[in-house]
Design a protein around this motif. Structure first.
Motif: not given
Length: 639
Positions: A437-459
């Motif tokens: 997922e990309i938000e606002s031209n600045s943040i990239i997040n990964l959503y993990d379907f297995t663990n149902k976790t959501f984390k930022q991987v780049y800014a």
């Protein structure tokens, strides 16, 4: 082989010769109507008009209220001009920011004859009276530019800078040109010598400027007041208070017609009568109407003899006449929204899913049957997750990302973005699935379907797109203006290590991947040259290869990979199909609307067009099989 392929694409992309046809219907514009122009009337011919809108469409309306629809731009059209022989339509395309272009189209063949990009906005656009010149007014110190329509070369006709002008008119003989400047001047130039003949200081800041009554009077609007000037003397004849006025008359009229709007749903057609070319009458009410209000109100119009065509903020077209009437009547809308816009689509287990603002449907070219699967909450994008589930999200919003089981109709909230979603893509590493997922031209997040976790991987700033590859890394397309100063980088989502990659360009975007190779678009530009490339990047060798080239800037191009077939709409007017294995390529002829995205399932290819229609194709043939629109009663209509 690669060199030959590149030459073929350059030729196909740059000529803009299209075999597509305009679609004829009563459908409205899908955004605000920005300009209306009538076509010159020849003896015995019907009255016809062009309307232009922020949806990038030109529509030519006939006397029977049917319109020839054709999209020429992926940004809004702000101004149009029609040549005296009706063959050419000049348009000013702009996104309201950095994109400012003027192009000329031959409506008979739907081919582009002229194109120029400007750094400044365009303030006026007009053909000379005989069609010898196209005159472009720019928001720069240079002011108006002249182009010879015989070869579209720039020519110096005026030996001075006109400054910013928002109205241009030439005499019937093309010996004189008059310019109105909102700085408060009315200037006449000799077009044979290029010398200034006369210049008057007049009312500043007029909009909707028009000469009328054999060029004796000039009218314009400022601060809910209509000003009428004597164009030969530069003096003010009268000023009339008017509520939200829209001037309708043209240079052909002897009287000034205008429309007043009270901000509710009441419209008055009024007229200032010419009195012997010296004075004008007080406003005279011709007739009153009830019409659209608020965000759907009338915002532009034009009078052509006794007909008046009006355009609204929502894209509807209305037609009225100038016959006086004592009774208040309803405006007659000539457009009808009979189609449901398809916002997105994706491959299904055996056919395709189509998303409207109300529901998900599945259908196929072979059956032609529309199956409504589930109602939705107005999302604009769909991703196929597996045989039973799809993911819904909405671009440029903070709306929840949801998964819907199409069998049970159950909805599961996956996450709620903290910023506006720019992009959302499905990726996998081994057996594990992720959303990038990309938000606002600045943040990239990964959503993990297995663990149902959501984390930022780049800014970082200037982020355009991202994909997840089999090696576990995220490949990010970005602006090279931000650090690191390259358009493509690689990020390890576990260690956050960031590696700049060997790709040259100003900005990259439009990524797709087969898991091993990343495909994308990169712009390379300087003050004089803008070039758009389609490239591939091998994640194993870290080598970039340029595949296709387009000698203009195309900031909206995409790539889509299916097996060994790479699709791209580089050049905006066609969809190109390139077989990576055989190095063979062809292009699909476009429909009335510009291609927006593509999906493939087996040999069947479906193109989603910018206006929400779809085009059916085959992966082995350049033939366009059909154009389909989904009607409001959920059936297919074929062109």
């Amino acid at each position: 082989m690669k060199k030959l392929f590149l030459i073929l694409i350059l030729t196909a992309a740059f000529t803009f010769t299209l075999s597509a046809q305009a679609h004829i219907s009563t459908q409205s514009h899908q955004a605000q109507i920005t300009a209306i122009k009538s076509l010159p009337v020849k003896s015995g011919n019907e009255l016809t008009y062009f309307t232009a809108g922020d949806d990038g469409f030109l529509i030519k309306w006939s006397d029977n209220n049917e319109g020839e629809h054709y999209q020429i731009s992926d940004v809004g059209i702000k101004l149009i001009a029609v040549s005296p022989n009706s063959n050419y339509v000049a348009v000013y395309e702009s996104d309201g920011g950095s994109v400012n272009k003027v192009s000329v189209w031959d409506w008979r063949t739907l081919t582009r004859k002229f194109y120029k990009k400007y750094t400044d906005s365009i303030t006026s656009l007009e053909f000379s009276a005989k069609g010898t010149y196209l005159i472009v007014g720019t928001a720069s110190v240079d002011g108006a530019e002249f182009y010879n329509t015989s070869n579209w070369s720039k020519i110096n006709k005026i030996r001075a800078n006109t400054s910013i002008v928002n109205y241009i008119h030439t005499s019937d003989t093309e010996k004189t040109a008059v310019f109105y400047s909102p700085a408060g001047s009315l200037a006449y130039y000799n077009m044979q010598t290029g010398q200034l003949k006369e210049k008057f200081t007049v009312i500043q800041g007029l909009s909707q400027v028009v000469l009328y009554n054999s060029n004796i009077f000039l009218a314009g609007v400022r601060d809910n007041t209509i000003y009428v000037l004597n164009a030969y003397k530069g003096t003010t004849v009268t000023s009339i208070k008017a509520s939200n006025p829209i001037i309708l008359s043209s240079y052909k009229d002897s009287n000034l017609y205008y429309l007043e709007y009270d901000g509710k749903n009441n419209y008055d057609l009024k007229m200032l009568e010419n009195l012997d070319g010296q004075k004008v009458s007080n406003p005279r009410l011709v007739k009153s109407f009830r019409g659209p209000r608020g965000n759907a109100a009338i915002n532009t119009g034009i009078k052509n003899y006794t007909e008046i065509l009006l355009g609204s903020k929502t894209g509807s077209v209305y037609k009225i006449d100038t016959d006086p009437s004592l009774s208040t009547t309803n405006m007659t809308e000539i457009t009808e929204n009979t189609y449901s816009k398809i916002y997105d689509m994706c491959k299904a287990p055996s056919d395709f899913y189509f998303l409207t603002d109300k529901a998900i449907f599945n259908s196929s070219y072979d059956s032609g049957i529309v199956n409504k699967l589930v109602s939705t909450a107005g999302q604009t994008n769909i991703i196929n997750y597996d045989e039973s589930n799809v993911i819904l999200w909405s671009e440029a919003t903070r709306q929840k990302v949801q998964m819907i089981n199409l069998n049970t109709k159950a909805t599961t909230d996956l996450f709620t973005p903290t910023g506006n979603i720019q992009s959302l893509k499905l990726g996998s590493i081994g057996e594990k699935n992720y959303l990038i997922e990309i938000e606002s031209n600045s943040i990239i997040n990964l959503y993990d379907f297995t663990n149902k976790t959501f984390k930022q991987v780049y800014a970082g700033t200037g982020v355009q797109d991202a994909v997840l590859c089999d090696n576990g890394n995220v490949y990010i397309a970005k602006s090279s203006a931000s650090n690191p100063q390259v358009p493509l980088i690689c990020v390890n989502p576990d260690t956050y290590e960031t590696v700049p990659l060997s790709l040259t360009g100003n900005v990259s975007f439009g990524l797709s991947t087969d898991g091993h190779i990343v495909y994308g678009i990169v712009l390379q530009s300087n003050d004089n040259v803008q070039t758009t490339y389609v490239y591939s990047f091998n994640t194993a060798t870290s080598k970039a290869t340029m595949l296709l080239k387009f000698n203009e800037e195309d900031a909206e191009a995409f790539t889509y990979i299916y097996g060994t077939i790479l699709y791209t709409n580089i050049g905006k007017n066609k969809l190109y199909c390139y077989n990576i294995s055989t190095k063979k390529n062809f292009s699909y002829n476009r429909s009335a609307s510009i291609p927006k995205s593509v999906a493939q399932n087996g040999n069947r290819v479906v193109i989603l067009n910018n206006n929400g229609s779809i085009s059916w194709c085959n992966s082995s043939s350049a033939t366009l099989q059909a154009d389909w629109y989904l009607t409001t009663d959920e059936q297919w209509y074929e062109f």
